[in-house]
Design a protein around this motif. Structure first.
Motif, PDB file in Angstrom:
ATOM      1  N   LEU A 164      33.748  46.590  60.677  1.00 20.89           N
ATOM      2  CA  LEU A 164      34.105  47.288  59.440  1.00 20.89           C
ATOM      3  C   LEU A 164      32.866  47.869  58.771  1.00 20.89           C
ATOM      4  O   LEU A 164      32.883  49.031  58.313  1.00 20.89           O
ATOM      5  CB  LEU A 164      34.815  46.321  58.491  1.00 20.89           C
ATOM      6  N   TYR A 165      31.786  47.084  58.728  1.00 16.15           N
ATOM      7  CA  TYR A 165      30.556  47.579  58.114  1.00 16.15           C
ATOM      8  C   TYR A 165      30.008  48.789  58.862  1.00 16.15           C
ATOM      9  O   TYR A 165      29.546  49.761  58.256  1.00 16.15           O
ATOM     10  CB  TYR A 165      29.504  46.470  58.078  1.00 16.15           C
ATOM     11  N   TRP A 166      30.047  48.731  60.196  1.00 14.44           N
ATOM     12  CA  TRP A 166      29.537  49.852  60.984  1.00 14.44           C
ATOM     13  C   TRP A 166      30.392  51.097  60.803  1.00 14.44           C
ATOM     14  O   TRP A 166      29.882  52.225  60.784  1.00 14.44           O
ATOM     15  CB  TRP A 166      29.460  49.481  62.468  1.00 14.44           C
ATOM     16  N   VAL A 167      31.697  50.917  60.663  1.00 16.35           N
ATOM     17  CA  VAL A 167      32.576  52.060  60.412  1.00 16.35           C
ATOM     18  C   VAL A 167      32.264  52.694  59.069  1.00 16.35           C
ATOM     19  O   VAL A 167      32.214  53.926  58.925  1.00 16.35           O
ATOM     20  CB  VAL A 167      34.061  51.625  60.478  1.00 16.35           C
ATOM     21  N   LEU A 168      32.017  51.870  58.061  1.00 17.56           N
ATOM     22  CA  LEU A 168      31.696  52.391  56.741  1.00 17.56           C
ATOM     23  C   LEU A 168      30.332  53.068  56.705  1.00 17.56           C
ATOM     24  O   LEU A 168      30.125  54.043  55.969  1.00 17.56           O
ATOM     25  CB  LEU A 168      31.744  51.254  55.710  1.00 17.56           C
ATOM     26  N   LEU A 169      29.407  52.554  57.508  1.00 16.50           N
ATOM     27  CA  LEU A 169      28.051  53.112  57.507  1.00 16.50           C
ATOM     28  C   LEU A 169      27.884  54.292  58.455  1.00 16.50           C
ATOM     29  O   LEU A 169      26.867  54.998  58.383  1.00 16.50           O
ATOM     30  CB  LEU A 169      27.034  52.026  57.891  1.00 16.50           C
ATOM     31  N   SER A 170      28.836  54.508  59.339  1.00 14.00           N
ATOM     32  CA  SER A 170      28.691  55.564  60.350  1.00 14.00           C
ATOM     33  C   SER A 170      28.505  56.958  59.758  1.00 14.00           C
ATOM     34  O   SER A 170      27.680  57.730  60.270  1.00 14.00           O
ATOM     35  CB  SER A 170      29.879  55.538  61.317  1.00 14.00           C
ATOM     36  N   PRO A 171      29.217  57.353  58.679  1.00 16.58           N
ATOM     37  CA  PRO A 171      28.936  58.694  58.113  1.00 16.58           C
ATOM     38  C   PRO A 171      27.499  58.838  57.628  1.00 16.58           C
ATOM     39  O   PRO A 171      26.872  59.887  57.825  1.00 16.58           O
ATOM     40  CB  PRO A 171      29.931  58.798  56.947  1.00 16.58           C
TER      41      PRO A 171
ATOM     42  N   MET B 176      39.465  38.281  68.479  1.00 15.44           N
ATOM     43  CA  MET B 176      38.321  38.830  67.729  1.00 15.44           C
ATOM     44  C   MET B 176      38.052  37.955  66.505  1.00 15.44           C
ATOM     45  O   MET B 176      38.941  37.713  65.690  1.00 15.44           O
ATOM     46  CB  MET B 176      38.617  40.266  67.292  1.00 15.44           C
ATOM     47  N   THR B 177      36.821  37.477  66.391  1.00 17.02           N
ATOM     48  CA  THR B 177      36.451  36.575  65.306  1.00 17.02           C
ATOM     49  C   THR B 177      36.329  37.338  63.985  1.00 17.02           C
ATOM     50  O   THR B 177      36.086  38.552  63.970  1.00 17.02           O
ATOM     51  CB  THR B 177      35.119  35.884  65.626  1.00 17.02           C
ATOM     52  N   PRO B 178      36.503  36.631  62.861  1.00 14.72           N
ATOM     53  CA  PRO B 178      36.346  37.304  61.555  1.00 14.72           C
ATOM     54  C   PRO B 178      34.959  37.917  61.368  1.00 14.72           C
ATOM     55  O   PRO B 178      34.821  38.987  60.761  1.00 14.72           O
ATOM     56  CB  PRO B 178      36.594  36.168  60.560  1.00 14.72           C
ATOM     57  N   LYS B 179      33.939  37.249  61.909  1.00 19.11           N
ATOM     58  CA  LYS B 179      32.591  37.783  61.766  1.00 19.11           C
ATOM     59  C   LYS B 179      32.449  39.114  62.506  1.00 19.11           C
ATOM     60  O   LYS B 179      31.837  40.063  62.001  1.00 19.11           O
ATOM     61  CB  LYS B 179      31.587  36.772  62.315  1.00 19.11           C
ATOM     62  N   LEU B 180      33.035  39.201  63.711  1.00 18.19           N
ATOM     63  CA  LEU B 180      32.978  40.438  64.479  1.00 18.19           C
ATOM     64  C   LEU B 180      33.768  41.543  63.789  1.00 18.19           C
ATOM     65  O   LEU B 180      33.347  42.701  63.751  1.00 18.19           O
ATOM     66  CB  LEU B 180      33.511  40.205  65.896  1.00 18.19           C
ATOM     67  N   LYS B 181      34.919  41.209  63.235  1.00 20.01           N
ATOM     68  CA  LYS B 181      35.717  42.192  62.501  1.00 20.01           C
ATOM     69  C   LYS B 181      34.940  42.741  61.303  1.00 20.01           C
ATOM     70  O   LYS B 181      34.964  43.949  61.032  1.00 20.01           O
ATOM     71  CB  LYS B 181      37.026  41.556  62.022  1.00 20.01           C
ATOM     72  N   LYS B 182      34.259  41.829  60.593  1.00 22.23           N
ATOM     73  CA  LYS B 182      33.486  42.270  59.438  1.00 22.23           C
ATOM     74  C   LYS B 182      32.347  43.195  59.869  1.00 22.23           C
ATOM     75  O   LYS B 182      32.069  44.199  59.205  1.00 22.23           O
ATOM     76  CB  LYS B 182      32.947  41.052  58.704  1.00 22.23           C
TER      77      LYS B 182
END
Length: 276
Positions: free
Chosen positions: A10-17, A1-7
């Motif tokens: 992470l952003y989608w997890v933070l924005l999901s709520p 998994m590339t760093p860009k994909l990980k980032k």
């Protein structure tokens, strides 16, 4: 998994709520609109139901004045948006390009008017429209919406006009163009993103306005969409919630179309007008 994909994950997890909070009301609205009437108040509430009742939209259209209200809202919103933009362009241009006594005071006055809620002025506006014989007329809404939106449109356009270099106009004056010609052929084409963004917000403000429309319009044939949807709930012994939600779903479609159609202008206008 590339760093860009990980980032990105992470952003989608933070924005999901936030996505859940925003999309949940729309999901409930749509599910209620297509749910059979017998399954509206099942307990415990469920997202599943026996069939998609697309006929709810047809029944709602036939039993209510939704089509007429849709045309009324389109007329009021489009007319008030066009008039507000046309009247605001000269005022915003004057604030951006000319110096005159009271300029700062006038800008502060525009800002202060945005802090005042329309409901505070409902009584005075109603008496004014009675005096002008405009009660029960869609033109009364056009006039009031233009008046309430002009402070916003002037402020938005003036802020963007300040970012357009004066050298372009001065070069056209040297070539023999008049002030009006340089405004129409050089200045305004550069300001199209700002005008589109301002028009979008003005259209949405007019489309969603409820209090003034409820006060100034008494004839059901002249109801706008917010008032028409409200009439399906107010004073009813039995509320057909599947019809109310079907109306609400259809009422959001024009705004969604406008946003989708003019999205590129919206992004450009907000970005270009942010930095001088």
């Amino acid at each position: 998994m590339t760093p860009k994909l990980k980032k990105s994950i992470l952003y989608w997890v933070l924005l999901s709520p936030l996505c859940v909070v925003i999309l949940l009301p729309f999901g409930i609205m749509f599910v209620t609109a297509v749910r059979p009437r017998d399954e509206l108040f099942v307990y415990p509430p469920t997202w599943t139901f026996s069939e998609f009742r697309w006929d709810n939209f047809v029944e709602m259209w036939a039993k209510t004045n939704f089509g007429g209200a849709l045309l009324n809202s389109l007329y009021v919103s489009i007319a008030s948006t066009v008039i507000a933009i046309l009247l605001s362009i000269p005022a915003a241009y004057a604030l951006s390009r000319y110096r005159f006594v009271g300029k700062g005071l006038y800008r502060n006055f525009l800002l202060m008017t945005q802090m005042m809620s329309p409901i505070v002025l409902v009584l005075g506006l109603f008496r004014l429209m009675v005096h002008l014989n405009l009660v029960n007329s869609l033109n009364s809404l056009v006039v009031t919406y233009v008046a309430f939106n002009m402070a916003f449109t002037i402020w938005m356009l003036q802020s963007y006009f300040n970012t357009i270099p004066r050298d372009l106009e001065e070069a056209s004056w040297i070539d023999g163009a008049t002030h009006f010609t340089s405004l129409v052929k050089i200045f305004l084409p550069l300001a199209i993103p700002a005008m589109v963004v301002t028009a979008i917000f003005t259209f949405i403000n007019s489309w969603n306005e409820f209090v003034l429309a409820l006060t100034l319009i008494r004839n059901q044939n002249d109801y706008t969409l917010p008032v028409q949807i409200f009439s399906q709930v107010a004073g009813r012994y039995q509320v057909e919630w599947h019809h109310v939600m079907a109306s609400t779903v259809l009422a959001t479609v024009p705004v969604a179309i406008v946003f989708s159609w003019l999205q590129r202008y919206l992004i450009r206008g907000m970005a270009l007008g942010a930095v001088k």
